[in-house]
Scaffold this active site. Structure first.
Site, PDB file in Angstrom:
ATOM      1  N   HIS A   1       1.068  -0.997  -0.224  1.00 10.07           N
ATOM      2  CA  HIS A   1      -0.026   0.254   0.199  1.00 10.07           C
ATOM      3  C   HIS A   1       0.972   1.522   0.003  1.00 10.07           C
ATOM      4  O   HIS A   1       1.875   1.191  -0.108  1.00 10.07           O
ATOM      5  CB  HIS A   1      -1.110  -0.439   1.308  1.00 10.07           C
ATOM      6  CG  HIS A   1      -0.407   0.080   3.024  1.00 10.07           C
ATOM      7  ND1 HIS A   1       0.347   0.339   3.262  1.00 10.07           N
ATOM      8  CD2 HIS A   1      -0.186  -1.318   3.384  1.00 10.07           C
ATOM      9  CE1 HIS A   1       1.105  -0.188   4.218  1.00 10.07           C
ATOM     10  NE2 HIS A   1       0.716  -1.477   4.401  1.00 10.07           N
TER      11      HIS A   1
ATOM     12  N   GLN B   1       7.730 -15.945  10.934  1.00 12.89           N
ATOM     13  CA  GLN B   1       7.375 -14.841  12.815  1.00 12.89           C
ATOM     14  C   GLN B   1       5.556 -14.720  13.132  1.00 12.89           C
ATOM     15  O   GLN B   1       5.122 -13.894  13.986  1.00 12.89           O
ATOM     16  CB  GLN B   1       7.428 -13.296  11.824  1.00 12.89           C
ATOM     17  CG  GLN B   1       6.677 -13.352  10.619  1.00 12.89           C
ATOM     18  CD  GLN B   1       7.624 -11.907  10.171  1.00 12.89           C
ATOM     19  OE1 GLN B   1       8.305 -12.004   9.938  1.00 12.89           O
ATOM     20  NE2 GLN B   1       6.064 -10.783  10.374  1.00 12.89           N
TER      21      GLN B   1
ATOM     22  N   LEU C   1       2.896   6.092   7.682  1.00  7.51           N
ATOM     23  CA  LEU C   1       1.742   6.905   6.801  1.00  7.51           C
ATOM     24  C   LEU C   1       0.541   6.612   6.878  1.00  7.51           C
ATOM     25  O   LEU C   1       0.445   5.991   7.329  1.00  7.51           O
ATOM     26  CB  LEU C   1       1.970   6.459   5.424  1.00  7.51           C
ATOM     27  CG  LEU C   1       1.896   7.344   3.833  1.00  7.51           C
ATOM     28  CD1 LEU C   1       2.269   8.628   4.155  1.00  7.51           C
ATOM     29  CD2 LEU C   1       1.750   7.044   2.960  1.00  7.51           C
TER      30      LEU C   1
ATOM     31  N   MET D   1      -2.176   2.900   7.804  1.00 10.95           N
ATOM     32  CA  MET D   1      -2.068   1.805   6.905  1.00 10.95           C
ATOM     33  C   MET D   1      -1.144   0.653   6.799  1.00 10.95           C
ATOM     34  O   MET D   1      -0.040   0.823   8.034  1.00 10.95           O
ATOM     35  CB  MET D   1      -1.354   2.215   5.570  1.00 10.95           C
ATOM     36  CG  MET D   1      -1.460   3.960   4.576  1.00 10.95           C
ATOM     37  SD  MET D   1      -1.258   4.465   3.277  1.00 10.95           S
ATOM     38  CE  MET D   1      -3.156   5.527   2.680  1.00 10.95           C
TER      39      MET D   1
ATOM     40  N   GLY E   1       1.497   3.353   2.161  1.00 12.55           N
ATOM     41  CA  GLY E   1       2.860   3.258   3.178  1.00 12.55           C
ATOM     42  C   GLY E   1       4.224   2.892   3.586  1.00 12.55           C
ATOM     43  O   GLY E   1       5.559   2.607   3.587  1.00 12.55           O
ATOM     44  N   HIS E   2       3.521   1.479   2.516  1.00  9.95           N
ATOM     45  CA  HIS E   2       4.662   0.626   1.861  1.00  9.95           C
ATOM     46  C   HIS E   2       5.994   1.452   0.454  1.00  9.95           C
ATOM     47  O   HIS E   2       6.949   1.989   0.489  1.00  9.95           O
ATOM     48  CB  HIS E   2       4.335  -0.811   1.296  1.00  9.95           C
ATOM     49  CG  HIS E   2       4.439  -1.734   1.802  1.00  9.95           C
ATOM     50  ND1 HIS E   2       2.921  -2.217   1.794  1.00  9.95           N
ATOM     51  CD2 HIS E   2       4.771  -2.572   3.328  1.00  9.95           C
ATOM     52  CE1 HIS E   2       2.668  -3.315   2.962  1.00  9.95           C
ATOM     53  NE2 HIS E   2       3.679  -3.096   3.174  1.00  9.95           N
TER      54      HIS E   2
ATOM     55  N   LYS F   1       5.988   2.097  12.478  1.00  2.83           N
ATOM     56  CA  LYS F   1       4.264   1.803  12.762  1.00  2.83           C
ATOM     57  C   LYS F   1       4.324   0.376  13.530  1.00  2.83           C
ATOM     58  O   LYS F   1       4.214   0.285  14.553  1.00  2.83           O
ATOM     59  CB  LYS F   1       3.383   1.778  11.470  1.00  2.83           C
ATOM     60  CG  LYS F   1       1.859   0.849  12.326  1.00  2.83           C
ATOM     61  CD  LYS F   1       0.921   0.938  11.354  1.00  2.83           C
ATOM     62  CE  LYS F   1       1.515  -0.741   9.854  1.00  2.83           C
ATOM     63  NZ  LYS F   1       1.262  -2.076  11.364  1.00  2.83           N
TER      64      LYS F   1
ATOM     65  N   SER G   1      -1.263  -3.970   5.527  1.00  2.00           N
ATOM     66  CA  SER G   1      -2.166  -4.553   4.655  1.00  2.00           C
ATOM     67  C   SER G   1      -3.737  -5.106   5.222  1.00  2.00           C
ATOM     68  O   SER G   1      -4.616  -5.705   4.773  1.00  2.00           O
ATOM     69  CB  SER G   1      -1.090  -5.441   4.807  1.00  2.00           C
ATOM     70  OG  SER G   1      -0.093  -5.116   3.979  1.00  2.00           O
ATOM     71  N   ARG G   2      -3.172  -4.950   6.554  1.00  2.00           N
ATOM     72  CA  ARG G   2      -4.232  -6.210   7.455  1.00  2.00           C
ATOM     73  C   ARG G   2      -5.448  -5.221   7.401  1.00  2.00           C
ATOM     74  O   ARG G   2      -6.613  -5.554   7.949  1.00  2.00           O
ATOM     75  CB  ARG G   2      -3.508  -6.165   8.991  1.00  2.00           C
ATOM     76  CG  ARG G   2      -3.147  -7.273   9.187  1.00  2.00           C
ATOM     77  CD  ARG G   2      -2.245  -8.002  10.244  1.00  2.00           C
ATOM     78  NE  ARG G   2      -1.699  -8.987  10.604  1.00  2.00           N
ATOM     79  CZ  ARG G   2      -1.165  -9.419  10.318  1.00  2.00           C
ATOM     80  NH1 ARG G   2       0.271  -7.875  10.612  1.00  2.00           N
ATOM     81  NH2 ARG G   2      -0.295 -10.264  10.797  1.00  2.00           N
TER      82      ARG G   2
END
Length: 290
Positions: free
Chosen positions: A41, A68, A184, A192, A43-44, A157, A194-195
């Site tokens: 997204h 992880q 972001l 932001m 943010g990445h 984050k 992915s989840r």
């Protein structure tokens, strides 16, 4: 809309990654690196842009790291969308995407781990995900050895993770400078992630309340109000909004030690809370009073 062909060069083998990096380094170019688990997204992409400001070449890894995830977590359903990721990376002119298979990262017989302490034992994420940082440490150590970057960019984050990786890189004498980049956010303040796609429409409407509570608490602490009182009210506010709180705490920004007074050092507010089945994390700095 995705294209039918890779828009950024894609490699899956360590040998090819090292060949490309060696060619750039032979030309005297600095290498930037952004490790991700994909489902990219904005943010990445901001991390890629930060790496681009600091290096001539930028490698982005896409690897959903099984070590992880605990047995009860979302490894199986974590979003995977490599073709769309490649198109997004083209928007920020990434030079290479490294997307190894699990067997490339963890070949048969793999049996080595990385033991982490310090910020990995802060009673925050580690309280709820006790094997998480060991898994993060081993994959990040491998990726930094594989790509041999000059700088590697991680988002703030995942603040505890950032401190764990900085400590690990320092302790193991890894060459990469570890750079933290600001979180972001969506227009309503939600960090932001992915989840976020897991949130229902109603949960998405409620989700920004976590960030609002952190902002309000940070402002009150900066103005001199007692930390314990402020954080207690912040927890009540977040719980009333509908979250199940894992933690919502004020910690020393450099060590993650508990702090009771503003004078105890630079402060960071960190939170993890669940809306339905979705776990959200966030953090903000407490600014110095002016």
């Amino acid at each position: 809309m995705t294209s039918s062909a890779p828009s950024v060069p894609l490699v899956g083998s360590l040998a090819e990654l090292r060949r490309r990096v060696a060619d750039w380094r032979a030309r005297g170019e600095r290498i930037g690196f952004v490790p991700t688990m994909g489902a990219l997204h904005d943010g990445h992409l901001s991390l890629v842009e930060e790496a681009r400001r600091r290096a001539e070449r930028v490698v982005v890894s896409v690897f959903v790291n099984p070590t992880q995830f605990a047995a009860n977590e979302d490894f199986g359903r974590y979003p995977r969308m490599l073709e769309a990721d490649l198109d997004r990376l083209a928007r920020v002119a990434a030079d290479l995407c490294y997307a190894p298979a699990v067997e490339e990262m963890y070949p048969p017989g793999f049996s080595t781990g990385v033991t982490v302490g310090g910020p990995a034992e802060a009673d925050l994420e580690d309280r709820f995900r006790p094997t998480h940082f060991a898994g993060v440490a081993v994959v990040v150590a491998k990726l930094l050895n594989q790509a041999e970057p000059d700088i590697a960019v991680f988002g703030e984050k995942d603040y505890q993770q950032l401190l764990v990786i900085r400590r690990m890189a320092r302790d193991l004498d890894l060459r990469a400078e570890i750079v933290g980049a600001p979180t972001l956010r969506e227009a309503d303040g939600l960090a932001m992630s992915s989840r976020n796609v897991y949130l229902s429409d109603e949960e998405r409407r409620v989700a920004p309340a976590l960030h609002r509570a952190l902002v309000a608490a940070a402002g009150r602490i900066s103005a001199g109000e007692p930390i314990g009182h402020v954080m207690g009210e912040a927890r009540e506010e977040v719980a009333t909004a509908g979250f199940a709180i894992d933690y919502l705490e004020a910690r020393h920004a450099l060590t993650l030690a508990r702090i009771a007074r503003r004078q105890d050092g630079p402060a960071r507010l960190l939170a993890a809370a669940r809306l339905g089945a979705t776990r959200l994390i966030d953090n903000i700095a407490v600014e110095e009073a002016r």
